[in-house]
Every structure is written in structure tokens, then in C-alpha cells.
Scaffold this motif. Sequence first.
Motif, PDB file in Angstrom:
ATOM      1  N   ILE A 113       8.383   8.268  12.753  1.00 46.08           N
ATOM      2  CA  ILE A 113       8.209   7.255  11.304  1.00 46.08           C
ATOM      3  C   ILE A 113       8.928   8.605   9.927  1.00 46.08           C
ATOM      4  O   ILE A 113       9.906   8.046   9.014  1.00 46.08           O
ATOM      5  N   ASP A 114       8.585   9.149   9.989  1.00 42.46           N
ATOM      6  CA  ASP A 114       9.125  10.596   9.491  1.00 42.46           C
ATOM      7  C   ASP A 114      10.978  10.990   9.638  1.00 42.46           C
ATOM      8  O   ASP A 114      11.529  11.557   8.251  1.00 42.46           O
ATOM      9  N   ASN A 115      11.443   9.544  10.104  1.00 44.21           N
ATOM     10  CA  ASN A 115      13.016  10.222   9.893  1.00 44.21           C
ATOM     11  C   ASN A 115      13.551   9.010   8.700  1.00 44.21           C
ATOM     12  O   ASN A 115      14.254   9.589   8.260  1.00 44.21           O
ATOM     13  N   PHE A 116      12.394   7.613   8.839  1.00 46.75           N
ATOM     14  CA  PHE A 116      12.943   7.261   7.629  1.00 46.75           C
ATOM     15  C   PHE A 116      12.108   7.588   6.510  1.00 46.75           C
ATOM     16  O   PHE A 116      13.478   7.643   5.375  1.00 46.75           O
ATOM     17  N   GLN A 117      11.089   8.657   5.791  1.00 50.79           N
ATOM     18  CA  GLN A 117      11.049   8.897   4.947  1.00 50.79           C
ATOM     19  C   GLN A 117       9.992  10.400   5.254  1.00 50.79           C
ATOM     20  O   GLN A 117       8.989   9.832   5.370  1.00 50.79           O
ATOM     21  N   LYS A 118      10.593  11.471   4.842  1.00 56.08           N
ATOM     22  CA  LYS A 118       8.868  12.643   4.840  1.00 56.08           C
ATOM     23  C   LYS A 118       7.671  12.096   4.824  1.00 56.08           C
ATOM     24  O   LYS A 118       7.697  11.601   3.519  1.00 56.08           O
ATOM     25  N   GLY A 119       6.888  12.350   5.201  1.00 53.02           N
ATOM     26  CA  GLY A 119       5.958  11.605   4.739  1.00 53.02           C
ATOM     27  C   GLY A 119       5.362  10.849   5.216  1.00 53.02           C
ATOM     28  O   GLY A 119       3.318  10.432   4.840  1.00 53.02           O
ATOM     29  N   LEU A 120       6.485   9.985   5.788  1.00 56.55           N
ATOM     30  CA  LEU A 120       5.440   7.943   5.695  1.00 56.55           C
ATOM     31  C   LEU A 120       4.302   8.328   6.670  1.00 56.55           C
ATOM     32  O   LEU A 120       3.889   7.735   7.160  1.00 56.55           O
ATOM     33  N   MET A 121       5.201   9.079   8.307  1.00 60.69           N
ATOM     34  CA  MET A 121       3.789   9.041   9.733  1.00 60.69           C
ATOM     35  C   MET A 121       2.702   8.778   8.581  1.00 60.69           C
ATOM     36  O   MET A 121       0.982   8.133   9.004  1.00 60.69           O
ATOM     37  N   ALA A 122       1.991  10.240   8.353  1.00 58.90           N
ATOM     38  CA  ALA A 122       0.731   9.999   7.254  1.00 58.90           C
ATOM     39  C   ALA A 122       0.128   9.107   6.325  1.00 58.90           C
ATOM     40  O   ALA A 122      -0.887   8.987   6.285  1.00 58.90           O
ATOM     41  N   ALA A 123       1.323   8.672   6.035  1.00 55.66           N
ATOM     42  CA  ALA A 123       0.779   7.553   4.733  1.00 55.66           C
ATOM     43  C   ALA A 123       0.073   6.349   5.858  1.00 55.66           C
ATOM     44  O   ALA A 123      -0.656   5.872   4.792  1.00 55.66           O
ATOM     45  N   GLU A 180       0.659  -1.136  -0.122  1.00 59.59           N
ATOM     46  CA  GLU A 180       0.142  -0.045  -0.062  1.00 59.59           C
ATOM     47  C   GLU A 180       0.495   1.298  -0.119  1.00 59.59           C
ATOM     48  O   GLU A 180       0.534   2.125  -0.275  1.00 59.59           O
ATOM     49  N   LEU A 181       1.790   1.621   0.627  1.00 64.16           N
ATOM     50  CA  LEU A 181       3.006   2.343   1.021  1.00 64.16           C
ATOM     51  C   LEU A 181       3.439   2.944  -0.545  1.00 64.16           C
ATOM     52  O   LEU A 181       3.672   3.798  -0.928  1.00 64.16           O
ATOM     53  N   LEU A 182       4.198   1.445  -1.065  1.00 68.81           N
ATOM     54  CA  LEU A 182       4.257   1.258  -2.247  1.00 68.81           C
ATOM     55  C   LEU A 182       4.167   2.478  -3.389  1.00 68.81           C
ATOM     56  O   LEU A 182       4.370   3.477  -4.747  1.00 68.81           O
ATOM     57  N   GLY A 183       2.223   1.684  -3.506  1.00 62.60           N
ATOM     58  CA  GLY A 183       1.113   2.558  -4.363  1.00 62.60           C
ATOM     59  C   GLY A 183       1.107   4.192  -4.348  1.00 62.60           C
ATOM     60  O   GLY A 183       0.900   4.935  -4.766  1.00 62.60           O
ATOM     61  N   LYS A 184       1.692   4.863  -2.824  1.00 61.09           N
ATOM     62  CA  LYS A 184       1.987   6.072  -2.392  1.00 61.09           C
ATOM     63  C   LYS A 184       2.722   6.655  -2.682  1.00 61.09           C
ATOM     64  O   LYS A 184       3.513   8.007  -1.902  1.00 61.09           O
ATOM     65  N   GLY A 185       3.991   5.631  -3.440  1.00 67.07           N
ATOM     66  CA  GLY A 185       6.325   6.170  -3.662  1.00 67.07           C
ATOM     67  C   GLY A 185       6.093   5.874  -2.311  1.00 67.07           C
ATOM     68  O   GLY A 185       7.498   6.777  -2.364  1.00 67.07           O
ATOM     69  N   PHE A 186       5.851   5.143  -1.381  1.00 70.02           N
ATOM     70  CA  PHE A 186       7.064   5.170  -0.109  1.00 70.02           C
ATOM     71  C   PHE A 186       7.774   3.306  -0.543  1.00 70.02           C
ATOM     72  O   PHE A 186       6.911   2.647  -0.002  1.00 70.02           O
ATOM     73  N   VAL A 187       8.653   3.276  -0.519  1.00 65.76           N
ATOM     74  CA  VAL A 187       9.480   2.077  -0.277  1.00 65.76           C
ATOM     75  C   VAL A 187      10.230   2.006   0.770  1.00 65.76           C
ATOM     76  O   VAL A 187      10.775   1.794   1.680  1.00 65.76           O
ATOM     77  N   VAL A 188       9.478   0.322   1.336  1.00 64.00           N
ATOM     78  CA  VAL A 188       9.322   0.361   2.914  1.00 64.00           C
ATOM     79  C   VAL A 188      10.058  -1.175   3.301  1.00 64.00           C
ATOM     80  O   VAL A 188       9.016  -2.027   1.771  1.00 64.00           O
TER      81      VAL A 188
END
Length: 155
Positions: free
Chosen positions: A98-108, A45-53
Motif C-alpha cells: 500500500i505504501d507504493n501508492f503513498q508513503k505511510g498509507l499502510m500505517a494510516a 478519513e485518509l484525506l483527513g490524515k493528508g492522503f488523497v485516495v
Amino acid sequence: MLVGLGVAGDAHMGETVKHRSRVRKDPTQPNLRQVHLIHAELFDELLGKGFVVQPAELGENITTSGIDLLALPTGTRLHLGASAVVEITGLRNPCIQIDNFQKGLMAATLDKDSEGNLVRKAGVMGIVIAEGDVRPGDAIRVEMPATPHRPLQPV
């Protein structure tokens, strides 16, 4: 996994709370966050929002697949591998770290349901009630608690 403590060597291991904000409030609170589990489907789901986790990047101890963790009731027991058992205590309340990993990740990792209520997707927390080694690929058996079921709340 160690009974009543959590995952050996983990920062959240212990009988009492370890999360800094909770320690400031009351360091004698029982630790309901000994084990953090995330469903692998969240990564898709996060990948679909542009986050690679990748697994373990959000601080989880265990990544599951094919289990709707967020829909499980409080008190569900997850039998991991040959002998470990984790009892689900509640939802992980994601924090700004969580935003320390990628900005905006917490909101995602947050959403709203059809009624406008906040939906936390960053996994579930639990306590170890039977110890044992847990390895990648181990089977997970879900044991539902007695009814009436109580929905998960943030812990």
C-alpha cells in the motif's frame, strides 16, 4: 463476478489463494480473498490524515458507501445489483505494498482500539457465491448470517 472465482480479470481471481505470501505458505489453500470491498468513508478519513485516495487505488474491486463493512460479522452476504452475491470471509490485512501508492498509507489504514488491539481499516474480503454483473451505483442489500455472529478476522 464469477461463482467460486471472483472478479473476472482480477489478479486474485481463482479457487485457490493468489496473494504471493499465501501461495508461498500453501498454494492449495482456498481463496477467501476473491473480492475486496472498501467503504468510501475510509477515503474521507485518509484525506483527513493528508492522503488523497480514490476508489480502486487500494486494489479494491468494490467501493461501498453507508455500510459499516468492518462491523459486519463473518458470513454476511452482500447482494450486489440484480444477482451477484458476495459472502464476507474476513478483514483485509493491509500489506506494505500500500505504501507504493503513498508513503505511510499502510500505517494510516491501521489503528488501535481503546484496549490497544490492532484495528484493520483497509476493507473486507469475500467470496462470490452467486454471479452477476456489478455496476457503479448498484444497490447493495446486506443479509446477516445466523446467530451467533462471529467477528471478522484477517484473511
